[in-house]
Scaffold this motif. Structure first.
Motif, PDB file in Angstrom:
ATOM      1  N   ALA A 416       0.793  -1.217  -0.018  1.00 40.42           N
ATOM      2  CA  ALA A 416      -0.091   0.049  -0.095  1.00 40.42           C
ATOM      3  C   ALA A 416       0.820   1.155   0.093  1.00 40.42           C
ATOM      4  O   ALA A 416       2.018   1.301   0.520  1.00 40.42           O
ATOM      5  CB  ALA A 416      -0.774  -0.183   1.438  1.00 40.42           C
ATOM      6  N   ASP A 417       0.349   2.231  -0.606  1.00 39.46           N
ATOM      7  CA  ASP A 417       1.047   3.603  -0.563  1.00 39.46           C
ATOM      8  C   ASP A 417       1.450   4.078   0.711  1.00 39.46           C
ATOM      9  O   ASP A 417       2.474   4.565   0.955  1.00 39.46           O
ATOM     10  CB  ASP A 417       0.361   4.618  -1.646  1.00 39.46           C
ATOM     11  CG  ASP A 417       0.077   4.257  -3.070  1.00 39.46           C
ATOM     12  OD1 ASP A 417       1.250   3.274  -3.441  1.00 39.46           O
ATOM     13  OD2 ASP A 417      -0.629   5.048  -3.641  1.00 39.46           O
ATOM     14  N   THR A 418       0.396   3.888   1.608  1.00 35.71           N
ATOM     15  CA  THR A 418       0.738   4.403   3.165  1.00 35.71           C
ATOM     16  C   THR A 418       1.718   3.887   3.640  1.00 35.71           C
ATOM     17  O   THR A 418       2.595   4.282   4.506  1.00 35.71           O
ATOM     18  CB  THR A 418      -0.518   4.271   3.710  1.00 35.71           C
ATOM     19  OG1 THR A 418      -1.083   2.971   3.918  1.00 35.71           O
ATOM     20  CG2 THR A 418      -1.575   5.188   3.330  1.00 35.71           C
ATOM     21  N   ASP A 419       1.810   2.237   3.337  1.00 35.44           N
ATOM     22  CA  ASP A 419       2.932   1.566   4.005  1.00 35.44           C
ATOM     23  C   ASP A 419       4.217   1.922   3.659  1.00 35.44           C
ATOM     24  O   ASP A 419       5.152   2.072   4.162  1.00 35.44           O
ATOM     25  CB  ASP A 419       2.789   0.015   3.479  1.00 35.44           C
ATOM     26  CG  ASP A 419       1.476  -0.569   4.521  1.00 35.44           C
ATOM     27  OD1 ASP A 419       1.124   0.034   5.627  1.00 35.44           O
ATOM     28  OD2 ASP A 419       1.127  -1.511   4.190  1.00 35.44           O
ATOM     29  N   ILE A 420       4.329   2.252   2.078  1.00 34.44           N
ATOM     30  CA  ILE A 420       5.712   2.678   1.434  1.00 34.44           C
ATOM     31  C   ILE A 420       6.100   4.002   2.314  1.00 34.44           C
ATOM     32  O   ILE A 420       7.057   4.193   2.597  1.00 34.44           O
ATOM     33  CB  ILE A 420       5.580   2.749   0.122  1.00 34.44           C
ATOM     34  CG1 ILE A 420       5.652   1.358  -0.459  1.00 34.44           C
ATOM     35  CG2 ILE A 420       6.529   3.443  -0.554  1.00 34.44           C
ATOM     36  CD1 ILE A 420       5.344   1.176  -1.745  1.00 34.44           C
ATOM     37  N   GLY A 421       5.155   4.839   2.142  1.00 34.56           N
ATOM     38  CA  GLY A 421       5.372   6.174   2.743  1.00 34.56           C
ATOM     39  C   GLY A 421       5.604   6.077   4.301  1.00 34.56           C
ATOM     40  O   GLY A 421       6.791   6.970   4.621  1.00 34.56           O
ATOM     41  N   GLN A 422       5.302   5.299   4.942  1.00 29.32           N
ATOM     42  CA  GLN A 422       5.786   4.945   6.376  1.00 29.32           C
ATOM     43  C   GLN A 422       7.126   4.737   6.627  1.00 29.32           C
ATOM     44  O   GLN A 422       7.875   4.934   7.229  1.00 29.32           O
ATOM     45  CB  GLN A 422       4.719   4.286   7.141  1.00 29.32           C
ATOM     46  CG  GLN A 422       4.958   4.272   8.756  1.00 29.32           C
ATOM     47  CD  GLN A 422       4.686   5.693   9.465  1.00 29.32           C
ATOM     48  OE1 GLN A 422       3.869   6.446   8.538  1.00 29.32           O
ATOM     49  NE2 GLN A 422       4.728   5.887  10.349  1.00 29.32           N
ATOM     50  N   ILE A 423       7.589   3.521   5.676  1.00 27.72           N
ATOM     51  CA  ILE A 423       8.788   3.133   5.623  1.00 27.72           C
ATOM     52  C   ILE A 423       9.929   4.261   5.141  1.00 27.72           C
ATOM     53  O   ILE A 423      10.819   4.577   5.924  1.00 27.72           O
ATOM     54  CB  ILE A 423       8.860   2.028   4.652  1.00 27.72           C
ATOM     55  CG1 ILE A 423       8.222   0.710   5.230  1.00 27.72           C
ATOM     56  CG2 ILE A 423      10.589   1.845   4.483  1.00 27.72           C
ATOM     57  CD1 ILE A 423       8.395  -0.378   4.021  1.00 27.72           C
ATOM     58  N   ILE A 424       9.541   5.111   3.954  1.00 28.05           N
ATOM     59  CA  ILE A 424      10.215   6.233   3.828  1.00 28.05           C
ATOM     60  C   ILE A 424      10.453   7.141   4.920  1.00 28.05           C
ATOM     61  O   ILE A 424      11.805   7.595   5.057  1.00 28.05           O
ATOM     62  CB  ILE A 424       9.761   6.866   2.422  1.00 28.05           C
ATOM     63  CG1 ILE A 424       9.661   5.908   1.343  1.00 28.05           C
ATOM     64  CG2 ILE A 424      10.551   8.056   2.279  1.00 28.05           C
ATOM     65  CD1 ILE A 424       9.079   6.506   0.063  1.00 28.05           C
ATOM     66  N   LYS A 425       9.371   7.468   5.581  1.00 26.81           N
ATOM     67  CA  LYS A 425       9.403   8.264   6.550  1.00 26.81           C
ATOM     68  C   LYS A 425      10.247   7.891   7.859  1.00 26.81           C
ATOM     69  O   LYS A 425      11.240   8.787   8.332  1.00 26.81           O
ATOM     70  CB  LYS A 425       8.153   8.570   7.212  1.00 26.81           C
ATOM     71  CG  LYS A 425       8.077   9.722   8.381  1.00 26.81           C
ATOM     72  CD  LYS A 425       6.484  10.095   8.775  1.00 26.81           C
ATOM     73  CE  LYS A 425       6.525  10.991  10.112  1.00 26.81           C
ATOM     74  NZ  LYS A 425       5.248  11.094  10.517  1.00 26.81           N
ATOM     75  N   LEU A 426      10.217   6.608   8.354  1.00 19.21           N
ATOM     76  CA  LEU A 426      10.808   6.031   9.341  1.00 19.21           C
ATOM     77  C   LEU A 426      12.355   6.020   9.010  1.00 19.21           C
ATOM     78  O   LEU A 426      13.405   5.980   9.719  1.00 19.21           O
ATOM     79  CB  LEU A 426      10.600   4.830   9.826  1.00 19.21           C
ATOM     80  CG  LEU A 426       9.027   4.733  10.353  1.00 19.21           C
ATOM     81  CD1 LEU A 426       8.679   3.518  10.554  1.00 19.21           C
ATOM     82  CD2 LEU A 426       9.106   5.268  11.584  1.00 19.21           C
ATOM     83  N   CYS A 427      12.996   5.751   7.504  1.00 20.20           N
ATOM     84  CA  CYS A 427      14.154   5.547   7.176  1.00 20.20           C
ATOM     85  C   CYS A 427      14.807   7.099   6.868  1.00 20.20           C
ATOM     86  O   CYS A 427      15.982   7.421   6.298  1.00 20.20           O
ATOM     87  CB  CYS A 427      14.525   4.860   5.932  1.00 20.20           C
ATOM     88  SG  CYS A 427      13.854   3.154   6.258  1.00 20.20           S
ATOM     89  N   GLY A 428      13.888   8.386   6.887  1.00 24.71           N
ATOM     90  CA  GLY A 428      14.592   9.632   6.684  1.00 24.71           C
ATOM     91  C   GLY A 428      14.899   9.857   5.369  1.00 24.71           C
ATOM     92  O   GLY A 428      15.841  10.412   5.127  1.00 24.71           O
ATOM     93  N   HIS A 429      14.380   8.864   4.228  1.00 29.45           N
ATOM     94  CA  HIS A 429      14.759   9.046   2.939  1.00 29.45           C
ATOM     95  C   HIS A 429      16.249   8.908   2.545  1.00 29.45           C
ATOM     96  O   HIS A 429      16.780   8.961   1.719  1.00 29.45           O
ATOM     97  CB  HIS A 429      14.430  10.282   2.410  1.00 29.45           C
ATOM     98  CG  HIS A 429      13.076  11.060   2.442  1.00 29.45           C
ATOM     99  ND1 HIS A 429      12.200  10.743   1.294  1.00 29.45           N
ATOM    100  CD2 HIS A 429      12.552  11.491   3.392  1.00 29.45           C
ATOM    101  CE1 HIS A 429      11.116  11.124   1.571  1.00 29.45           C
ATOM    102  NE2 HIS A 429      11.098  11.637   2.863  1.00 29.45           N
ATOM    103  N   LEU A 430      16.844   7.899   3.636  1.00 31.43           N
ATOM    104  CA  LEU A 430      18.436   7.532   3.570  1.00 31.43           C
ATOM    105  C   LEU A 430      18.427   6.306   2.784  1.00 31.43           C
ATOM    106  O   LEU A 430      17.914   5.432   3.085  1.00 31.43           O
ATOM    107  CB  LEU A 430      18.809   7.409   4.945  1.00 31.43           C
ATOM    108  CG  LEU A 430      20.346   7.219   4.870  1.00 31.43           C
ATOM    109  CD1 LEU A 430      21.005   8.455   4.586  1.00 31.43           C
ATOM    110  CD2 LEU A 430      20.913   7.037   6.312  1.00 31.43           C
TER     111      LEU A 430
END
Length: 643
Positions: A416-430
């Motif tokens: 889901a887009d929300t799951d991907i967005g949450q992973i990105i946020k938790l990883c700080g786009h690193l």
């Protein structure tokens, strides 16, 4: 000097009186000639001619004429006869010519011409000695000549050849260093082509290659022309960075007209510097057909960083120099390296550099080559001293981050887009954190939502780990940077994690660490140069979210409770005191709660708050963090309670 030639009266006047001749100079000059005739008691020796005077003498009567005759005869001789003739000619010379005459412009011109004739004769005799293989006999004379006339590059090159062929290679290289230093100091120039050719031949062992000359103590070593292709494979799912790649391509492939262009790719740990450099190197490799070299410098590594000597000792054999003839001295290594790449188009990738000193000597002068450097250090000094371009990399954009996550998770269905967005946020786009997170999820048996919950609620740094490789963790790459910090810098790095809110300034660092403002500013610059904190606005810095977590983890692990309590107390006193001053500036007529907090009652001189409203807006949410004591928070908010 001018025997058997007409000397005009004008020349005689110049020799006698230079720029201040008397009014009767011509008549006086003639009178001197008549007096000289009487002294010599040979009236026919000096002839009076319409345009001057001429001294008529046999060739052997004047040393200078004999010298010139012997040199001319030597041109038609060879071998030992030629050498004997040259020795006889030079034996006619004493000390400085015309030494008994007072200084004058005419004397300087004449002396310069005579010394040039003498120097050319010495060079001819040295060539004769070298051609006969009498190298050792020549060294002493040539050393004396270079000491007397250090500007004669040809004599220096002959001295280097004589030393080299006498088995004194180290002394020959030392002679090159002396003449190079002399030319740079006295004239601001580099050695000429002949000196450089001899120097290169000595370094590579090829000085006598191809001329049929062999010597029992120095073997001529042929240089094997190799085309190294050392680039590692590029990451298949590399995404984004199109703008940065275009900038980097232009920086490395646009002719500069000077030395090799150099580009430093910098950024925080895990931002993808090495992957970017390898991707870029593969894109431009065809522009460098003479080879691509890749060296991991271990600047931030469990291994000892490579010294410039060790790097060059690896590069030279890759370029075709036999390993048995690789120099050991850094200066000789550098000169050999620059000589080997002078006419080549080489791409040198120096990955994971520690600092500018590690790479400075590795940048060649060849304008057709290029150097690509990656480092967590920003290396401003390298830009200042060599003209290197600097390109910092930031974490990926939201769009590129999503593309990276989807490319890794494409085998796991469509998240889901929300799951991907949450992973990105938790990883700080690193990039590293997102790769590790996506890969760790793929190899776990948990649902994606449960994996995300673990990242949110548990030790996120520990969760960002790949089971079969303990080094493939976000914590591990942060560790490598942290270990390079000085104790004072590492302490500030830890304590800054106590500062609430997304940003902090010098004053926060000054108070939380308990150091003077100037030292706080210096330590902040060091952390910024190491890419462990990021500049956000003028005099403001911020942590990447994962770096803040790491800094706080180190803080609670290494600093005792008393130290942390004292740091928080200093920070909160600063906040309360500054908020009090800001409130006075913003709301001078408001009735406020009593100022009984010790931060105000025993305050130091009030801090300057140039823009109170802006300061209060920035701090409006900072004290909501769990580790903030309640009383200072209450006190700060109480300043703004209208009655």
């Amino acid at each position: 000097m001018r025997a058997n030639q007409v000397v005009s009266i004008h020349d005689l006047v110049e020799w006698l009186w230079e720029d201040e001749p008397p009014s009767d100079a011509w008549e006086s000059a003639k009178a001197y000639v008549r007096r000289l005739r009487r002294t010599l008691q040979s009236p026919g020796l000096i002839e009076a001619l319409p345009d001057g005077f001429r001294l008529s003498v046999p060739t052997d009567a004047v040393d200078l004429l004999r010298f010139r005759r012997l040199l001319q005869e030597a041109e038609n001789l060879c071998g030992d006869e030629r050498l004997a003739q040259l020795d006889q000619a030079l034996a006619l010379w004493g000390d400085e010519p015309l030494a008994s005459l007072p200084p004058s412009t005419a004397k300087s011109r004449a002396t310069d011409a005579l010394v040039e004739e003498y120097g050319q004769a010495i060079e001819k005799r040295a060539d004769a000695y070298l051609s006969l293989g009498r190298h050792a006999e020549l060294v002493t004379d040539l050393r004396a000549t270079t000491a007397r006339y250090p500007e004669r590059e040809r004599v220096w090159s002959q001295l280097m050849v004589a030393l080299y062929r006498s088995g004194k290679r180290v002394e020959a290289l030392a002679a090159y260093r002396r003449v190079r230093a002399y030319l740079a100091t006295e004239f601001g120039i580099a050695p000429g082509a002949d000196l450089e050719r001899v120097h290169h031949g000595i370094l590579t062992g090829t000085l006598d290659a191809g001329n049929g000359t062999t010597h029992p103590d120095v073997a001529a070593v042929p240089l094997v022309h190799l085309t190294p292709a050392q680039l590692p494979a590029a990451i298949a799912d590399f995404v984004g960075r199109s703008s940065e790649l275009a900038t980097a391509r232009a920086a490395l492939t646009t002719p500069s007209g000077a030395g090799a262009p150099a580009l430093v790719i910098s950024g925080m740990p895990g931002v993808g510097k090495s992957a970017f450099a390898i991707k870029l190197a593969h894109e431009i490799r065809t522009r460098f057909p003479d080879g691509q070299l890749f060296i991991d410098l271990h600047g931030y590594s469990e291994h000892t960083p490579l010294s410039p000597e060790r790097v060059l000792s690896r590069i030279l054999p890759a370029l075709g120099l036999p390993s048995t003839h690789v120099p050991t001295d850094l200066e000789d290594l550098t000169n050999t390296y620059r000589s080997l790449v002078a006419d080549r188009r080489i791409l040198l990738v120096l990955d994971n550099a520690a600092n500018a000193q590690q790479v400075h000597d590795l940048i060649p002068a060849a304008p057709e080559s290029a150097v690509l450097i990656t480092s967590r250090s920003q290396m401003p000094s390298l830009a200042a001293l060599t003209g290197a371009r600097l390109l910092p990399l930031a974490p990926l954009s939201p769009r590129d981050s999503e593309q990276l996550i989807r490319s890794i998770l494409e085998t796991a269905g469509k998240p889901a887009d929300t799951d991907i967005g949450q992973i990105i946020k938790l990883c700080g786009h690193l990039p590293l954190a997102m790769r590790v997170a996506a890969t760790a999820y793929l190899h776990s048996a948990r649902p994606l939502a449960e994996f995300i919950t673990e990242l949110e609620e548990h030790d996120r740094l520990s969760a960002l780990t790949i089971a079969d490789n303990p080094r493939a963790t976000v914590r591990a790459v942060f560790d490598l940077s942290y270990r390079t910090l000085s104790p004072a810098t590492a302490r500030l790095f830890r304590l800054l994690s106590l500062v609430p809110g997304p940003e902090f300034c010098r004053n926060c660092a000054h108070h939380v660490a308990g150091v003077v403002p100037a030292q706080a500013e210096q330590l902040l610059r060091e952390l910024s140069a190491a890419s462990l904190i990021l500049p956000s606005r003028p005099r403001q810095y911020r942590f990447h979210d994962l770096v803040r977590l790491y800094a706080h983890d180190r803080c609670v692990t290494e600093d005792d409770h008393t130290e942390l309590h004292a740091a928080l107390a200093r920070l909160h006193r600063y906040y309360v005191h500054t908020a009090d001053q800001a409130a006075d500036a913003l709301y001078p007529t408001w009735i406020r709660l009593p100022r009984t907090h010790p931060s105000i009652v025993t305050a130091e001189p009030p801090p300057v708050v140039p823009n109170a409203a802006q300061w209060m807006r920035r701090r409006s949410t900072e004290h909501d963090r769990d580790h903030s004591p309640h009383r200072p928070v209450w006190a700060r908010r109480g300043f703004l309670v209208p009655v």
